[in-house]
Write a protein that holds these residues in place. Structure first.
Motif, PDB file in Angstrom:
ATOM      1  N   SER A  66     -67.885 -14.920  20.345  1.00 48.26           N
ATOM      2  CA  SER A  66     -67.697 -14.593  21.762  1.00 48.26           C
ATOM      3  C   SER A  66     -66.343 -13.962  22.011  1.00 48.26           C
ATOM      4  O   SER A  66     -66.210 -13.068  22.857  1.00 48.26           O
ATOM      5  N   LEU A  67     -65.313 -14.413  21.276  1.00 53.03           N
ATOM      6  CA  LEU A  67     -63.987 -13.808  21.394  1.00 53.03           C
ATOM      7  C   LEU A  67     -64.036 -12.339  20.974  1.00 53.03           C
ATOM      8  O   LEU A  67     -63.507 -11.463  21.671  1.00 53.03           O
ATOM      9  N   VAL A  68     -64.681 -12.055  19.846  1.00 53.08           N
ATOM     10  CA  VAL A  68     -64.757 -10.676  19.360  1.00 53.08           C
ATOM     11  C   VAL A  68     -65.631  -9.834  20.300  1.00 53.08           C
ATOM     12  O   VAL A  68     -65.334  -8.665  20.556  1.00 53.08           O
ATOM     13  N   PHE A  69     -66.699 -10.441  20.826  1.00 53.56           N
ATOM     14  CA  PHE A  69     -67.545  -9.730  21.793  1.00 53.56           C
ATOM     15  C   PHE A  69     -66.732  -9.355  23.031  1.00 53.56           C
ATOM     16  O   PHE A  69     -66.844  -8.244  23.563  1.00 53.56           O
ATOM     17  N   PHE A  70     -65.873 -10.288  23.472  1.00 54.08           N
ATOM     18  CA  PHE A  70     -64.986 -10.001  24.601  1.00 54.08           C
ATOM     19  C   PHE A  70     -64.071  -8.821  24.271  1.00 54.08           C
ATOM     20  O   PHE A  70     -63.842  -7.931  25.098  1.00 54.08           O
ATOM     21  N   ALA A  71     -63.548  -8.806  23.045  1.00 59.38           N
ATOM     22  CA  ALA A  71     -62.692  -7.691  22.629  1.00 59.38           C
ATOM     23  C   ALA A  71     -63.469  -6.378  22.608  1.00 59.38           C
ATOM     24  O   ALA A  71     -62.924  -5.318  22.943  1.00 59.38           O
ATOM     25  N   LEU A  72     -64.736  -6.437  22.247  1.00 58.11           N
ATOM     26  CA  LEU A  72     -65.554  -5.214  22.213  1.00 58.11           C
ATOM     27  C   LEU A  72     -65.810  -4.644  23.604  1.00 58.11           C
ATOM     28  O   LEU A  72     -66.061  -3.442  23.749  1.00 58.11           O
ATOM     29  N   THR A  73     -65.750  -5.496  24.636  1.00 55.22           N
ATOM     30  CA  THR A  73     -65.969  -4.981  25.997  1.00 55.22           C
ATOM     31  C   THR A  73     -64.838  -4.063  26.435  1.00 55.22           C
ATOM     32  O   THR A  73     -64.950  -3.374  27.451  1.00 55.22           O
ATOM     33  N   ILE A  74     -63.742  -4.069  25.670  1.00 53.19           N
ATOM     34  CA  ILE A  74     -62.620  -3.177  25.982  1.00 53.19           C
ATOM     35  C   ILE A  74     -63.051  -1.714  25.873  1.00 53.19           C
ATOM     36  O   ILE A  74     -62.427  -0.826  26.450  1.00 53.19           O
TER      37      ILE A  74
END
Length: 550
Positions: free
Chosen positions: A148-156
């Motif tokens: 979920s942390l990496v997914f959040f980073a991908l929303t950038i």
């Protein structure tokens, strides 16, 4: 007790020999960070054999010098040539390179140097003050939380897309596609190889990064014969003086951005297997979202340099926290340092700071001193490095490309990496000419394999997808991801449409839920504060809407 430990550590670190080794290490780190392809990890690994005959504190101090120097060195090539020396400097190029091209390379370099320094100092203070407490947060993370942390980073990707959201999303998807070529790291299944041996190996990240950024940029710079024979100083009025005073004051005036980005760096650093390649883009994104003038980002804006540079240096302190307090390496660099400690029969653990306080505080002090040493060394190095602006473009292009080729080949000693650099250089050149932003492609290539790894581990443990929404940290980042995706619309419609008034309170109230789920004492208090502030914002939004309708 604290004073005694610090005095003992000062005796270990403050001698001439150790400081000399740290200076040599910091210089080596600056050089390796500035040359695309020569990674910080490579420099630390090469340093390891030289530390075998040293006392533990001296050996670790030398490697910390390399570590901090490498993180700071990447900004030099990123700002002056648009080619990030290390993955931790990718986001620095978004505003650093445009500022240099706009005629202010000295100020851009000064901003990067001082942001790196202050970020490192914030991290060092936290390292000394709350290392054991912060390290426990890293233990809470499970595969669902990491994904979920990496997914959040991908929303950038949505924020980096610029004016053309569709092209930005396509570029991000292309980056994710590139990351899927080759064997699956978890199951060893080959994908998209089409029976070609070259494709079975997949595409290494650094050759792709250097090809997209470096090769495509060089092709763009020399395609016009007239431009190719000119230097940057001939193209426009360029100041080549390093403006330290102006840069330092600008960084301190942007103290909110500095502190927020540094905390993002520390938090990312304490998470094993996260690292500065994630923290610098996260900090850049949050700086853009918090800014009152987000439209300036990407055009040579100071905050766009301060955020990633303070975050990537702060990540080093977070990684050291995890290594020392838990014996868990946060990244490959701290894994090498952990190996150096084990060679000397020193085993980091939760009781390490109390059992070996002098050595622990020696590491704290070494990290603190390394930031000052790098500041001094880099200030001198910049005066030489900025002379790059006087070199004719075709000469500069040839030299940079040679260094890129050597650096890429040195990674794995295989010719296919050179072909990867060449192929993605052409791909990057085509994308640039078609108006596609390259930043989302890089983000997809960097974060794609990390996201896939944690998703595979999550599903290997349990196929129950509800765990992504019931684990507190995972839910926290899922909520943050949803609001991050909506932020572009919020930014566009803010002050124009009624729904934007309810965006901030909805974010506050939503994030309070996973914080309550975490339990303990501090986090529920923080959650209660978010609820109170969210309700206040909701009341103001409702009152404003009533007045508007009336």
């Amino acid at each position: 007790m604290l004073i005694e430990n610090l005095l003992g550590a000062l005796g270990e670190i403050g001698n001439i020999q150790t400081l000399a080794f740290m200076i040599v290490g910091a210089t080596a780190g600056l050089i390796s960070g500035a040359i695309p392809g020569f990674t910080i990890a490579m420099a630390v690994v090469l340093t390891l054999p030289f530390t075998f005959g040293m006392p533990p504190a001296q050996g670790i101090a030398t490697m910390i010098g390399v570590f901090v120097g490498g993180l700071s060195g990447g900004l030099m090539s990123g700002i002056l040539t648009g080619i990030p020396g290390t993955p931790s400097s990718v986001a620095t190029t978004f505003d650093g390179f445009p500022m240099a091209r706009n005629g202010d390379p000295g100020f851009a370099l000064g901003l990067g140097v001082w942001a790196s320094f202050f970020g490192g100092i914030v991290s060092a203070v936290l390292l000394i003050a709350v290392a054991p407490q912060l390290a426990r947060v890293g233990l809470e993370f499970q595969p669902w939380d990491y994904f979920s942390l990496v997914f959040f980073a991908l929303t950038i990707t949505a924020s980096l897309a610029g004016q053309n959201l569709i092209k930005g999303l396509i570029a991000g998807a292309l980056g994710l596609l590139i990351a899927t070529f080759g064997e699956d790291d978890i199951n060893g299944v080959s994908r998209f190889d089409f029976g070609v041996e070259y494709l079975q190996e997949g595409f290494a990240f650094l050759p792709v990064l250097i090809g997209l950024f470096a090769f495509s940029r060089l092709m763009t710079d020399v395609r016009d014969p007239k431009t190719a024979t000119m230097a940057l100083t001939e193209m426009q009025d360029v100041s080549i003086r390093i403006e330290h005073r102006r840069a330092a004051l600008t960084v301190l005036k942007s103290w909110g951005n500095l502190i927020r980005s540094s905390l993002i760096g520390v938090f990312t650093g304490i998470l094993p297997a996260a690292g500065s390649s994630i923290s610098n883009v996260l900090a850049y994104d949050q700086a853009k979202k918090a800014s009152k003038t987000p439209e300036k980002f990407g055009s040579g804006f100071a905050d766009g340099i301060i955020a990633p540079e303070s975050a990537n240096n702060a990540t080093a302190g977070g990684s050291l926290i995890t290594m020392m307090a838990l014996g868990i390496p946060g990244d490959i660099i701290t894994a090498v340092m952990l190996g150096a400690l084990l060679i000397h029969d020193v085993i980091p653990s939760p009781s390490f700071i109390t059992e070996a306080p002098v050595l622990a505080y020696s590491i704290f002090l070494a990290f603190f001193i390394a930031n000052f040493l790098v500041l001094g060394l880099q200030s001198g190095a910049l005066k030489l490095f900025v002379l790059v602006t006087r070199v004719r473009m075709y000469v500069l292009a040839a030299v940079i490309l040679a260094y890129c080729g050597i650096g890429v080949f040195a990674l794995h000693n295989i010719v296919s990496d050179i072909w990867t650099l060449f192929i993605f250089g052409i791909v990057g050149y085509i994308l640039r000419n078609l108006g596609f932003p390259l930043a989302p492609v890089i983000l997809g290539v960097v974060l794609g394999p990390i996201a896939e790894k944690w998703l595979s581990r999550s599903l290997a443990i349990s196929t129950d997808v509800s765990l992504f929404f019931t684990q507190p940290w995972s839910l926290f980042f899922v909520i943050a991801s949803v609001f991050s995706l909506l932020f572009t619309l919020y930014q566009r419609d803010r002050g124009k449409k009624p729904w934007t008034r309810f965006y901030p309170p909805a974010l506050m109230l939503s994030l309070s839920v996973p914080l309550f789920m975490m339990g303990g004492v501090v986090r529920p208090i923080v959650a209660a504060g978010l609820i109170a502030f969210g309700l206040y914002l909701l009341y103001r939004a409702q009152k404003t809407q009533t007045v508007t309708e009336g």
